[in-house]
Design an enzyme around this catalytic site. Sequence first.
Site: not given
Length: 339
Positions: A190, A249, A304
């Site tokens: 991330s 994603e 995610h």
Amino acid sequence: MLSSLIPAFSPWLRNVGVAAALGVVAMAPAPAAAQQRNPLQKVGETVLDQPAQSYRFERFVIESGAPTRRWRVNVGIPTRNAAALAPVLYMLDGNAAAMVFDQALLSDLAAHAAPVLVFIGYDNDLRIDSPARTLDYTAWVDTADDENGTSQSSGGGAKAFLDVIQQQIKPEVERRARVDTQQQSLWGHSLGGLFVLSTLYTQPTAFQQYVSASPSLWWSQGAPQGTMERGFIAHPAPAKVWLMLGGDERSGNRGVRDMNNPRVVAHLRRIAGATPDAAHALGGRLADVPGLQVTYREFPGLGHGPMLPASLKATLAALYGVADRSAAPAVAPADTSTD
């Protein structure tokens, strides 16, 4: 696409029609924790707290900056004596990363390449320290409206944090363990994946292997896809790069979201700075760069949050030859964050 739709609508995107257009299911109001991670989630017991078996763990704290900031670093050292220097893996979000490991995985690692494991976290018991990582992991300042419609700026501390790693954390790790400085790897997820990329772009010789999982390329209105990337491509340095992305994603499937929650809506507006498949496209651009060995891996059906444990397990398999456990459930509940 999500990125092209969001800016065209009103700041709060409250009506069901907009939610449907975004590919997000509107729902009745619910507690924020049902849609986002619990910012107060604690680490709990991990392999760091258990008796040494194939690995023993040492801990130190680094203080730096004004006002003083504190990073807690845990170093996993194989218990067997080895004549050769060991490869070393530096992991961001160290508290959350530690929750991915169990004794079976450590034993497998020790029986193969036996890398030194470095968990770089913060000196608290939080699984994820959002304010701290937002500053440390981002090379760009992001300015965006929060859930109250107030403009907020955050981030921009990546250079200072990389200096801490290079000048303070690495020397202490090398004092405690016999590491091969030509086999240094960096993993991040991330915003951590974004830090991996900015490190590659600005100090590519700091590590030899870079693993960027689900990088937040939307940060600062997509700035990570701009000048810094182009500068590196124009003047590259040799490195091995892995880019990892969840299938959900890339497709933009963000699941069920409470579109009546201003915090959710504000976040969806922020991530419009990049298309959902931006990491896949980045992999294509970097693959054409001389001297780079680029591997892109996509994880079907993963969003995610679950990409944190999956990508870390996949990294251990790719780098050190252990069994690939990325399809196995996480040891701890997966992070449900969207950043």
